[in-house]
Design an enzyme around this catalytic site. Structure first.
Site, mmCIF file in Angstrom:
data_model
loop_
_atom_site.group_PDB
_atom_site.id
_atom_site.type_symbol
_atom_site.label_atom_id
_atom_site.label_comp_id
_atom_site.label_asym_id
_atom_site.label_seq_id
_atom_site.Cartn_x
_atom_site.Cartn_y
_atom_site.Cartn_z
ATOM 1 C CD GLU A 83 -20.088 92.631 -15.326
ATOM 2 O OE1 GLU A 83 -19.173 93.390 -15.725
ATOM 3 O OE2 GLU A 83 -20.962 92.990 -14.533
ATOM 4 C CG ASN A 131 -13.489 97.711 -14.261
ATOM 5 O OD1 ASN A 131 -12.809 96.962 -13.566
ATOM 6 N ND2 ASN A 131 -13.875 98.899 -13.845
HETATM 7 N N1 THU Z 1 -18.439 98.162 -14.498
HETATM 8 C C1 THU Z 1 -18.196 96.830 -14.738
HETATM 9 O O1 THU Z 1 -17.081 96.436 -15.096
HETATM 10 N N2 THU Z 1 -19.214 95.976 -14.567
HETATM 11 C C2 THU Z 1 -20.442 96.305 -14.085
HETATM 12 O O2 THU Z 1 -21.293 95.449 -13.951
HETATM 13 C C3 THU Z 1 -20.740 97.689 -13.724
HETATM 14 C C4 THU Z 1 -19.713 98.681 -14.123
HETATM 15 C C5 THU Z 1 -17.324 99.089 -14.659
HETATM 16 C C6 THU Z 1 -17.432 100.048 -15.809
HETATM 17 C C7 THU Z 1 -16.534 101.167 -15.323
HETATM 18 O O3 THU Z 1 -15.189 100.830 -15.626
HETATM 19 C C8 THU Z 1 -16.695 101.149 -13.806
HETATM 20 O O4 THU Z 1 -17.219 99.868 -13.491
HETATM 21 C C9 THU Z 1 -17.610 102.213 -13.274
HETATM 22 O O5 THU Z 1 -18.827 102.215 -13.915
#
Ligand code: THU
Length: 161
Positions: free
Chosen positions: A76, A63
């Site tokens: 993802e 992320n």
């Molecule tokens: N996040 C992801 O990268 N994937 C997920 O499936 C759920 C949430 C990230 C987005 C944000 O940077 C952090 O997790 C908190 O929501």
């Protein structure tokens, strides 16, 4: 007149990462490693994803957050868009997703957000081929589904356009 349907979704639940076969375990370990490069100064929630293509190539992502919060992107989508941008003709076989956070230990699988489910579904539809999905936390049970459609019944696809 009305009728009721029920939609069945299926997951295999393993007690721990140790129970996975080698290919799945290795992919999940790469997803775990990818959490190290997450840029998550706002949530401190570090997510990693690893995408296995049909020819064995693996692409990872994590992320990427932003001071303008909605401009950030989930692990993802970073992974799957990177994979598709580099290898547009290769089917995506499996994606593994995991996360860690500061403080509490994540004892159950991380579950992809709705936008990521939709984005992953696009590639199932594009290749007419199911994408396996492996979901894990830092410890505890690992969920595996044979298709992203199990996470998103009644998916909106180009067939609706
Ligand atoms: N996040 C992801 O990268 N994937 C997920 O499936 C759920 C949430 C990230 C987005 C944000 O940077 C952090 O997790 C908190 O929501």
């Amino acid at each position: 007149m009305q009728k009721k349907i029920s939609i069945n979704t299926e997951f295999l639940i393993y007690d721990s990462i140790e129970e996975l076969n080698k290919e799945d375990k290795d992919l999940l370990l790469l997803a775990k490693k990818a959490t190290d490069n997450a840029y998550a100064p706002y949530s401190n929630f570090y997510v990693g994803a690893a995408v296995l293509m049909e020819n064995g190539i693996i692409v990872t992502g994590n992320n990427q957050e932003n001071a303008a919060y909605p401009s950030g992107l989930c692990a993802e989508r970073v992974a799957v868009y990177h994979a598709s941008s580099q290898y547009p003709d290769l089917k995506i076989k499996t994606i593994a997703v995991t996360a860690r956070t500061n403080g509490k230990t994540l004892t159950g699988p991380v579950s992809p957000c709705g936008s990521c489910r939709q984005s992953l579904s696009e590639y199932e539809f594009k290749f007419k081929s199911a994408i396996r999905i492996i979901l894990a936390g830092q410890e505890g049970e690992v969920y595996i589904s044979e298709s992203v459609s199990n996470l998103l019944p009644l998916t909106f696809t180009s067939s609706s356009l």
